[in-house]
Scaffold this motif. Structure first.
Motif, short mmCIF file in Angstrom:
data_model
loop_
_atom_site.label_atom_id
_atom_site.label_comp_id
_atom_site.label_asym_id
_atom_site.label_seq_id
_atom_site.Cartn_x
_atom_site.Cartn_y
_atom_site.Cartn_z
N ILE A 9 0.86 -1.19 0.00
CA ILE A 9 0.00 0.00 0.00
C ILE A 9 0.89 1.24 0.00
O ILE A 9 1.65 1.46 0.95
N CYS A 132 -2.75 5.00 -2.93
CA CYS A 132 -3.74 5.87 -2.27
C CYS A 132 -3.57 7.30 -2.74
O CYS A 132 -2.55 7.94 -2.44
N GLU A 162 -7.34 5.83 1.12
CA GLU A 162 -7.07 4.89 2.21
C GLU A 162 -8.31 4.10 2.65
O GLU A 162 -8.25 2.87 2.81
N VAL A 165 -9.21 1.56 0.08
CA VAL A 165 -8.30 0.41 0.07
C VAL A 165 -8.69 -0.57 1.17
O VAL A 165 -8.75 -1.79 0.96
#
Ligand code: ADE
Length: 247
Positions: A9, A132, A162, A165
């Motif tokens: 991420i 992100c 975020e 995700v």
């Protein structure tokens, strides 16, 4: 042999993910505690900025409000923070699936989620990279060159990727073999075959004058099953009639 799946991420706010990665079913699965070897690596985008103030964005060409995330810094984070660190090599495109959540992406729902989970972790057996976004957006050229799939949670704009995700990971890992118990892992395609769940009841039997439906106390499995099916249909008709029209 247990399959290993990694999720990378790239974010400006790795702290956002802390409690998500520590708690609940997702947390357990992501710490390798549910029969799957799944791990998450957080990559701080700011670490790849070369400016003294660690900026990652700039004003948009053509003017307009807000700032746009620079493609060169995102690329550096992807290269150094993911591809090199994870030793994916020159043919990284065969091993990684890069996702950019944003409102213009493909609409996420249970069917899309099941397909995604089976495709990425099953047939293609790839590791995931989430980008992100923050500010007004991400330079289009980074998306064109490096993003494999754009996903939208719905027709609204979040302040950053975020939360999206977390929602994508949380819903998709449920379909990784081994994450859920037997019953749920054979969950029918889409919600319960296109319908919403029937209502659930637990103790006490009477709550503020409302009783638990008698049939649920009967122990008669066939009748209970028929009742729950009918309830599922009733609730779908009341809350989401559009799901019935799709059939
Ligand atoms: N980022 C900002 N808005 C979003 C949305 N609707 N879905 C997914 N990611 C987003």
């Amino acid at each position: 042999m247990k399959k290993t799946h990694k999720i990378w991420i790239i974010t400006l706010f790795p702290d956002f993910f802390e409690s998500f990665l520590e708690t609940g079913l997702a947390g357990q699965a992501l710490r390798g505690k549910r029969g799957v070897d799944l791990s998450v690596e957080l990559v701080q985008l700011r670490d790849f900025s070369e400016s003294s103030y660690k900026g990652v964005d700039d004003a948009p060409y053509g003017g307009g409000p807000g700032m746009v995330m620079r493609p060169d810094i995102l690329k550096k984070a992807l290269w150094e923070g993911v591809i090199e660190k994870g030793q994916y090599g020159e043919d990284y495109k065969d091993k990684l699936h890069v996702v950019f959540p944003g409102p213009r992406g493909k609409r996420w729902n249970q069917e899309v989620c099941i397909d995604f989970s089976k495709r990425i972790w099953g047939e293609e057996s790839k590791d995931l990279v989430f980008i992100c976004g923050r500010y007004e957006g991400v330079d289009e050229r980074f998306i064109q060159n490096y993003v494999d799939e754009e996903i939208s949670l719905g027709d609204y704009v979040l302040t950053g990727g975020e939360l999206a995700v977390m929602a994508i990971i949380d819903s998709a890992i449920r379909f990784l073999p081994g994450v859920l118990g037997n019953r749920e892992s054979f969950e029918k395609e889409s919600f319960n075959g296109g319908l919403l769940e029937h209502p659930q009841y637990t103790r006490p039997r009477t709550f503020e004058g409302r009783e638990v439906p008698e049939v649920l106390l009967s122990g008669h499995h066939k009748k209970i099953e028929a009742f729950e099916k009918a309830e599922s249909l009733r609730i779908t008709r009341a809350y989401r009639p559009d799901l019935l029209e799709k059939e």
